[in-house]
Design a protein around this motif. Structure first.
Motif, PDB file in Angstrom:
ATOM      1  N   GLN A 127      18.646  -3.253  70.056  1.00 30.10           N
ATOM      2  CA  GLN A 127      18.416  -4.576  70.624  1.00 30.10           C
ATOM      3  C   GLN A 127      19.246  -4.819  71.880  1.00 30.10           C
ATOM      4  O   GLN A 127      18.884  -5.621  72.720  1.00 30.10           O
ATOM      5  CB  GLN A 127      18.721  -5.638  69.562  1.00 30.10           C
ATOM      6  CG  GLN A 127      17.759  -5.561  68.374  1.00 30.10           C
ATOM      7  CD  GLN A 127      18.093  -6.563  67.291  1.00 30.10           C
ATOM      8  OE1 GLN A 127      19.266  -6.774  66.970  1.00 30.10           O
ATOM      9  NE2 GLN A 127      17.069  -7.165  66.719  1.00 30.10           N
ATOM     10  N   HIS A 128      20.368  -4.143  71.990  1.00 33.23           N
ATOM     11  CA  HIS A 128      21.192  -4.237  73.191  1.00 33.23           C
ATOM     12  C   HIS A 128      22.018  -2.950  73.292  1.00 33.23           C
ATOM     13  O   HIS A 128      22.110  -2.163  72.342  1.00 33.23           O
ATOM     14  CB  HIS A 128      22.094  -5.472  73.168  1.00 33.23           C
ATOM     15  CG  HIS A 128      22.691  -5.751  71.836  1.00 33.23           C
ATOM     16  ND1 HIS A 128      23.682  -4.961  71.264  1.00 33.23           N
ATOM     17  CD2 HIS A 128      22.421  -6.721  70.927  1.00 33.23           C
ATOM     18  CE1 HIS A 128      24.005  -5.437  70.080  1.00 33.23           C
ATOM     19  NE2 HIS A 128      23.259  -6.498  69.837  1.00 33.23           N
ATOM     20  N   MET A 129      22.652  -2.739  74.436  1.00 27.48           N
ATOM     21  CA  MET A 129      23.350  -1.489  74.688  1.00 27.48           C
ATOM     22  C   MET A 129      24.559  -1.284  73.774  1.00 27.48           C
ATOM     23  O   MET A 129      24.969  -0.148  73.528  1.00 27.48           O
ATOM     24  CB  MET A 129      23.773  -1.415  76.156  1.00 27.48           C
ATOM     25  CG  MET A 129      22.611  -1.320  77.136  1.00 27.48           C
ATOM     26  SD  MET A 129      21.477   0.060  76.773  1.00 27.48           S
ATOM     27  CE  MET A 129      22.574   1.467  76.940  1.00 27.48           C
ATOM     28  N   ASP A 130      25.122  -2.362  73.250  1.00 28.11           N
ATOM     29  CA  ASP A 130      26.256  -2.219  72.342  1.00 28.11           C
ATOM     30  C   ASP A 130      25.897  -1.366  71.128  1.00 28.11           C
ATOM     31  O   ASP A 130      26.752  -0.669  70.562  1.00 28.11           O
ATOM     32  CB  ASP A 130      26.749  -3.593  71.869  1.00 28.11           C
ATOM     33  CG  ASP A 130      27.512  -4.336  72.955  1.00 28.11           C
ATOM     34  OD1 ASP A 130      27.895  -3.680  73.956  1.00 28.11           O
ATOM     35  OD2 ASP A 130      27.719  -5.558  72.821  1.00 28.11           O
ATOM     36  N   THR A 131      24.619  -1.440  70.729  1.00 23.69           N
ATOM     37  CA  THR A 131      24.157  -0.614  69.609  1.00 23.69           C
ATOM     38  C   THR A 131      24.304   0.863  69.936  1.00 23.69           C
ATOM     39  O   THR A 131      24.747   1.664  69.102  1.00 23.69           O
ATOM     40  CB  THR A 131      22.679  -0.928  69.283  1.00 23.69           C
ATOM     41  OG1 THR A 131      22.522  -2.317  69.062  1.00 23.69           O
ATOM     42  CG2 THR A 131      22.224  -0.159  68.055  1.00 23.69           C
ATOM     43  N   VAL A 132      23.939   1.230  71.157  1.00 27.56           N
ATOM     44  CA  VAL A 132      24.035   2.628  71.588  1.00 27.56           C
ATOM     45  C   VAL A 132      25.488   3.087  71.589  1.00 27.56           C
ATOM     46  O   VAL A 132      25.830   4.154  71.072  1.00 27.56           O
ATOM     47  CB  VAL A 132      23.408   2.816  72.987  1.00 27.56           C
ATOM     48  CG1 VAL A 132      23.578   4.259  73.461  1.00 27.56           C
ATOM     49  CG2 VAL A 132      21.933   2.424  72.965  1.00 27.56           C
ATOM     50  N   GLN A 160      27.111  12.255  73.866  1.00 31.76           N
ATOM     51  CA  GLN A 160      28.200  11.832  74.743  1.00 31.76           C
ATOM     52  C   GLN A 160      29.056  13.040  75.105  1.00 31.76           C
ATOM     53  O   GLN A 160      29.632  13.702  74.236  1.00 31.76           O
ATOM     54  CB  GLN A 160      29.064  10.774  74.050  1.00 31.76           C
ATOM     55  CG  GLN A 160      30.120  10.160  74.942  1.00 31.76           C
ATOM     56  CD  GLN A 160      30.751   8.924  74.314  1.00 31.76           C
ATOM     57  OE1 GLN A 160      30.534   8.631  73.154  1.00 31.76           O
ATOM     58  NE2 GLN A 160      31.527   8.195  75.103  1.00 31.76           N
ATOM     59  N   GLY A 161      29.122  13.337  76.422  1.00 32.86           N
ATOM     60  CA  GLY A 161      29.956  14.423  76.899  1.00 32.86           C
ATOM     61  C   GLY A 161      31.266  13.893  77.443  1.00 32.86           C
ATOM     62  O   GLY A 161      31.578  12.708  77.321  1.00 32.86           O
ATOM     63  N   GLU A 162      32.021  14.790  78.075  1.00 32.62           N
ATOM     64  CA  GLU A 162      33.324  14.380  78.611  1.00 32.62           C
ATOM     65  C   GLU A 162      33.180  13.484  79.838  1.00 32.62           C
ATOM     66  O   GLU A 162      33.875  12.479  79.974  1.00 32.62           O
ATOM     67  CB  GLU A 162      34.140  15.623  78.974  1.00 32.62           C
ATOM     68  CG  GLU A 162      34.609  16.408  77.749  1.00 32.62           C
ATOM     69  CD  GLU A 162      35.508  17.566  78.142  1.00 32.62           C
ATOM     70  OE1 GLU A 162      35.925  17.618  79.323  1.00 32.62           O
ATOM     71  OE2 GLU A 162      35.786  18.414  77.283  1.00 32.62           O
ATOM     72  N   ASN A 163      32.245  13.853  80.723  1.00 32.18           N
ATOM     73  CA  ASN A 163      32.121  13.123  81.992  1.00 32.18           C
ATOM     74  C   ASN A 163      30.762  12.454  82.177  1.00 32.18           C
ATOM     75  O   ASN A 163      30.552  11.779  83.191  1.00 32.18           O
ATOM     76  CB  ASN A 163      32.384  14.072  83.162  1.00 32.18           C
ATOM     77  CG  ASN A 163      33.759  14.710  83.081  1.00 32.18           C
ATOM     78  OD1 ASN A 163      34.754  14.013  82.859  1.00 32.18           O
ATOM     79  ND2 ASN A 163      33.820  16.026  83.233  1.00 32.18           N
ATOM     80  N   ALA A 164      29.831  12.674  81.249  1.00 33.02           N
ATOM     81  CA  ALA A 164      28.482  12.126  81.414  1.00 33.02           C
ATOM     82  C   ALA A 164      27.794  12.059  80.052  1.00 33.02           C
ATOM     83  O   ALA A 164      28.295  12.591  79.049  1.00 33.02           O
ATOM     84  CB  ALA A 164      27.674  12.980  82.381  1.00 33.02           C
ATOM     85  N   GLU A 179      25.986   3.959  83.996  1.00 34.32           N
ATOM     86  CA  GLU A 179      25.099   3.041  84.716  1.00 34.32           C
ATOM     87  C   GLU A 179      23.670   3.577  84.737  1.00 34.32           C
ATOM     88  O   GLU A 179      22.708   2.822  84.537  1.00 34.32           O
ATOM     89  CB  GLU A 179      25.623   2.858  86.146  1.00 34.32           C
ATOM     90  CG  GLU A 179      24.857   1.809  86.940  1.00 34.32           C
ATOM     91  CD  GLU A 179      25.450   1.598  88.340  1.00 34.32           C
ATOM     92  OE1 GLU A 179      24.674   1.242  89.243  1.00 34.32           O
ATOM     93  OE2 GLU A 179      26.672   1.790  88.502  1.00 34.32           O
ATOM     94  N   GLU A 180      23.514   4.870  84.986  1.00 33.89           N
ATOM     95  CA  GLU A 180      22.172   5.479  84.999  1.00 33.89           C
ATOM     96  C   GLU A 180      21.534   5.428  83.613  1.00 33.89           C
ATOM     97  O   GLU A 180      20.322   5.185  83.482  1.00 33.89           O
ATOM     98  CB  GLU A 180      22.270   6.927  85.483  1.00 33.89           C
ATOM     99  CG  GLU A 180      22.585   7.057  86.955  1.00 33.89           C
ATOM    100  CD  GLU A 180      22.925   8.489  87.354  1.00 33.89           C
ATOM    101  OE1 GLU A 180      22.771   8.817  88.548  1.00 33.89           O
ATOM    102  OE2 GLU A 180      23.350   9.275  86.469  1.00 33.89           O
ATOM    103  N   LEU A 181      22.337   5.645  82.582  1.00 35.77           N
ATOM    104  CA  LEU A 181      21.811   5.597  81.217  1.00 35.77           C
ATOM    105  C   LEU A 181      21.349   4.191  80.860  1.00 35.77           C
ATOM    106  O   LEU A 181      20.277   4.008  80.272  1.00 35.77           O
ATOM    107  CB  LEU A 181      22.877   6.059  80.232  1.00 35.77           C
ATOM    108  CG  LEU A 181      22.511   5.946  78.752  1.00 35.77           C
ATOM    109  CD1 LEU A 181      21.304   6.804  78.416  1.00 35.77           C
ATOM    110  CD2 LEU A 181      23.699   6.327  77.867  1.00 35.77           C
ATOM    111  N   ILE A 182      22.131   3.182  81.213  1.00 40.04           N
ATOM    112  CA  ILE A 182      21.753   1.790  80.954  1.00 40.04           C
ATOM    113  C   ILE A 182      20.424   1.468  81.626  1.00 40.04           C
ATOM    114  O   ILE A 182      19.524   0.870  81.014  1.00 40.04           O
ATOM    115  CB  ILE A 182      22.859   0.831  81.425  1.00 40.04           C
ATOM    116  CG1 ILE A 182      24.102   0.971  80.540  1.00 40.04           C
ATOM    117  CG2 ILE A 182      22.373  -0.622  81.407  1.00 40.04           C
ATOM    118  CD1 ILE A 182      25.321   0.225  81.054  1.00 40.04           C
TER     119      ILE A 182
END
Length: 358
Positions: A127-132, A160-164, A179-182
């Protein structure tokens, strides 16, 4: 009086695809088969413009309502979905089985069972990015699945990686900033709703994802039976789903699991799967108060041999049994719903369709 068996589908491109039902319905007591879509149904007139096999070919006919119908359709268009709902609500047009809602509502029902909950991967609505962020923090890697998806389409794996962040879909791998993922996820959330589910390592010894499809159906005595059990294996170690529509392969269950875990453990896993497969439909009917006719259960085994319930499908396909050349499963998959339909008519239980809302 002619006793018609109906099959409702979303689109009739070639009614000949239902030829396999023609002899079965007559062997089980019905006189004829009518194939139709929701748009073919005239509720006020109680008539259907459908297709029947006559004089050696499928022909368009105007028919009264069938005695009972089997719904095999996928209704993605909003207008077709609404018409389908109106058709299935009509008391004069009973169906063998009814729906269970979307993947999230099914997940919630399953989670309410103390028996099933330990075998369900942690899942939340997106429902929102906090879930992710919270799911990634707990599990490192998650699957993002369309709420009403089918055939493995639109599923992503997010890690989830170290830098991306690494986003995988089929054989495509993207490395994204936060930012790109969002942006990526919000664009897709505009189109449809998603679930976030813990990623389970269900790769085989060669690194390919696989799962087990269990087909459970009501039979002519009104009881649940396991009609088929088979493995779907992803086409390469880079694919994140095992669906046959994406190029996967099909295998008989026991030989495949024996190669992964050995005979003794494979026996134990299959025994447990069969128990789960017969428990799930009975439980869902009880808690939802909906009559069901068949379910396709997607069950997985992780590398430690733990069994997981990935998904419950109310419109299971038949292609798996054809691909592993399991003629008995093919025959059972077609015959069992027809036998159950005749059982309902014989026991005069079709009126119970009115309790369902889907």
């Amino acid at each position: 009086m002619t006793i018609l068996f109906g099959i409702m589908i979303h689109d009739i491109k070639d009614p000949a695809r239902f030829n396999s039902y023609l002899s079965v319905i007559k062997e089980e007591g019905f006189d004829d088969l009518l194939v139709f879509t929701p748009h073919h149904v005239h509720l006020q007139k109680k008539q259907i413009n459908g297709y029947m096999f006559m004089d050696g070919m499928w022909q368009q006919v105007v028919s009264p309502f069938p005695a009972i119908s089997l719904d095999l359709g996928y209704y993605e268009e909003k207008s077709l979905f609404q018409k389908m709902k109106a058709v299935k609500y009509h008391p004069a047009l009973p169906f063998v089985g009814y729906g269970l809602g979307n993947k999230w509502s099914i997940q919630q029902q399953l989670t309410s069972s103390a028996v099933l909950a330990p075998s369900l991967p942690p899942t939340q609505m997106l429902q929102h990015m906090d879930t992710v962020w919270s799911m990634l923090q707990k599990h490192t890697s998650v699957m993002i699945k369309p709420l009403n998806g089918k055939g493995g389409k639109g599923i992503f794996r997010l890690s989830q990686g170290e830098n991306a962040y690494m986003l995988e879909q089929d054989e495509q791998i993207l490395h994204l900033t936060q930012e790109e993922l969002i942006h990526f996820l919000k664009e897709r959330m505009k189109e449809q709703k998603y679930l976030v589910q813990k990623w389970i390592d269900i790769r085989d010894k060669h690194g390919s994802v696989y799962d087990i499809r269990a087909l459970v159906q009501k039979n002519g005595e009104g009881k649940w039976q396991l009609s088929g059990l088979g493995v779907r294996r992803g086409p390469s170690r880079y694919k994140i789903t095992s669906n046959l529509t994406n190029g996967g392969t099909a295998h008989p269950a026991f030989p495949f699991l024996k190669k992964q875990f050995g005979r003794e453990k494979a026996d134990f896993i299959l025994h447990y799967m069969r128990k789960l497969a017969l428990f799930i439909p009975q439980y869902l009917e009880k808690v939802t108060n909906r009559r069901l006719v068949e379910l396709g259960l997607d069950i997985a085994v992780d590398r430690n041999g733990r069994v997981w319930i990935l998904e419950v499908n109310i419109k299971p396909g038949r292609s798996l049994w054809r691909k592993i050349d399991n003629q008995e499963a093919i025959d059972r998959s077609i015959r069992a719903p027809v036998q159950y339909a005749w059982y309902l008519l014989k026991k005069k239980k079709v009126q119970q369709c009115s309790f369902s809302k889907g």
